[in-house]
Design an enzyme around this catalytic site. Structure first.
Site, mmCIF file in Angstrom:
data_model
loop_
_atom_site.group_PDB
_atom_site.id
_atom_site.type_symbol
_atom_site.label_atom_id
_atom_site.label_comp_id
_atom_site.label_asym_id
_atom_site.label_seq_id
_atom_site.Cartn_x
_atom_site.Cartn_y
_atom_site.Cartn_z
ATOM 1 N N ASN A 14 -12.644 20.117 3.160
ATOM 2 C CA ASN A 14 -12.451 18.695 3.454
ATOM 3 C C ASN A 14 -12.372 17.840 2.211
ATOM 4 O O ASN A 14 -11.478 16.974 2.113
ATOM 5 C CB ASN A 14 -13.569 17.996 4.431
ATOM 6 C CG ASN A 14 -13.361 18.503 5.879
ATOM 7 O OD1 ASN A 14 -12.408 17.850 6.563
ATOM 8 N ND2 ASN A 14 -13.859 19.535 6.218
ATOM 9 N N HIS A 109 -17.920 15.874 11.709
ATOM 10 C CA HIS A 109 -18.852 16.726 12.580
ATOM 11 C C HIS A 109 -17.676 17.679 13.467
ATOM 12 O O HIS A 109 -16.949 17.036 13.996
ATOM 13 C CB HIS A 109 -19.767 16.064 13.510
ATOM 14 C CG HIS A 109 -20.536 17.191 14.232
ATOM 15 N ND1 HIS A 109 -21.533 17.873 13.703
ATOM 16 C CD2 HIS A 109 -20.588 17.346 15.556
ATOM 17 C CE1 HIS A 109 -22.195 18.688 14.545
ATOM 18 N NE2 HIS A 109 -21.550 18.516 15.683
#
Ligand code: GRF
Length: 200
Positions: A14, A109
Site C-alpha cells: 500500500n 482494512h
C-alpha cells in the site's frame, strides 16, 4: 502542500501505491516520512528506494505504549506532518496519539467494516463463507477498526476462488482505493458528522 507520513510494519504494497500516486500528482501532497516498528519491514526499503526518509522506531526502547507513541508524535510534528497514513501498521495507537492527529489519521482494512475487524480479516471472511467482502478506508478513532468510513468497495467471493486468489484481488482493490481516499481527505471537501463522512 500538506505533508504525509506513512506508518507500516510489513511488505508495504500500500505504501508503494501511495508513493506512485504522489509521484504522479494524483495525491497532491509530499510524502516526507515512513516509520516502521519492525526493522526488517520491506516498507522501509521501498521508502529509501524512493528517496523518502525511512525511520525504524524500536518499541522495545520505550517503557510503555504511551511513551513510544509520544516519541512518534514528536517525530511526526518535527517533520511537520499533517496527515498520518496507517498502511499495515500492526500496533494500536494510544488515545494521546489519536488526539494529536484528530481526524487526520487514516487506516485501510481488508474487509467491509464493521465485519471482520482485527487481524487475518481475509482468511476469516473466506472461512466464514461470505459471498461479498471488500475494502474499507476509515478515519482512526480510539477503538480498533472503528472510525468514520471514507470509502468502501465490495469484492465478490466466487465459489472457485482460493483464499490466495481472494487476497490478491483484495490487495489490488486496496492499492486503488487508498490513494483515492487520501486524495479525497486532502481535498478538504469532506465533513465528518458523527460517524458519517459526507462530501460538501
Ligand atoms: C493490508 O491488507 C491492509 O489492509 C492491512 O494490512 C495490509 C498491509 O499490506 N491493514 P501491505 O504492507 O501494504 O502490503
Amino acid at each position: 502542500m500538506k505533508n504525509l507520513a506513512v506508518l507500516a510494519s510489513g511488505r508495504g504494497t500500500n505504501l508503494q501505491a501511495i508513493i506512485h500516486s504522489v509521484k504522479k500528482g494524483f495525491i497532491k501532497a509530499d510524502l516526507v516520512l515512513v516509520i516502521s516498528d519492525r526493522k526488517k519491514a520491506f516498507a522501509l526499503k521501498r521508502a529509501r528506494r524512493a528517496g523518502i526518509e525511512a525511520l525504524y522506531a524500536d518499541p522495545k526502547r520505550f517503557s510503555s505504549r504511551e511513551a513510544y507513541d509520544r516519541y512518534l508524535v514528536g517525530t511526526l510534528k518535527k517533520a511537520r506532518v499533517d496527515y498520518v497514513i496507517l498502511a499495515g501498521f500492526m500496533r494500536i495507537l494510544s488515545p494521546s496519539f489519536i488526539r494529536a492527529y484528530k481526524n487526520k489519521i487514516l487506516n485501510i482494512h481488508p474487509a467491509l467494516l464493521p465485519a471482520f475487524k482485527g487481524v487475518d480479516a481475509i482468511p476469516r471472511a473466506y472461512r466464514y463463507g461470505v459471498k461479498v467482502t471488500g475494502v474499507t478506508v476509515h478515519l482512526v478513532d480510539e477503538a480498533t477498526d472503528h472510525g468514520p468510513i471514507i470509502l468502501q468497495e465490495p469484492v465478490p467471493v466466487s465459489d472457485t476462488q482460493s483464499v490466495a486468489e481472494l487476497e490478491a484481488r483484495i490487495h489490488r482493490v486496496e492499492h486503488r482505493l487508498y490513494p483515492q481516499a487520501i486524495a479525497r481527505l486532502l481535498s478538504g471537501t469532506l465533513k465528518v458528522k458523527g460517524r458519517r463522512v459526507l462530501s460538501r
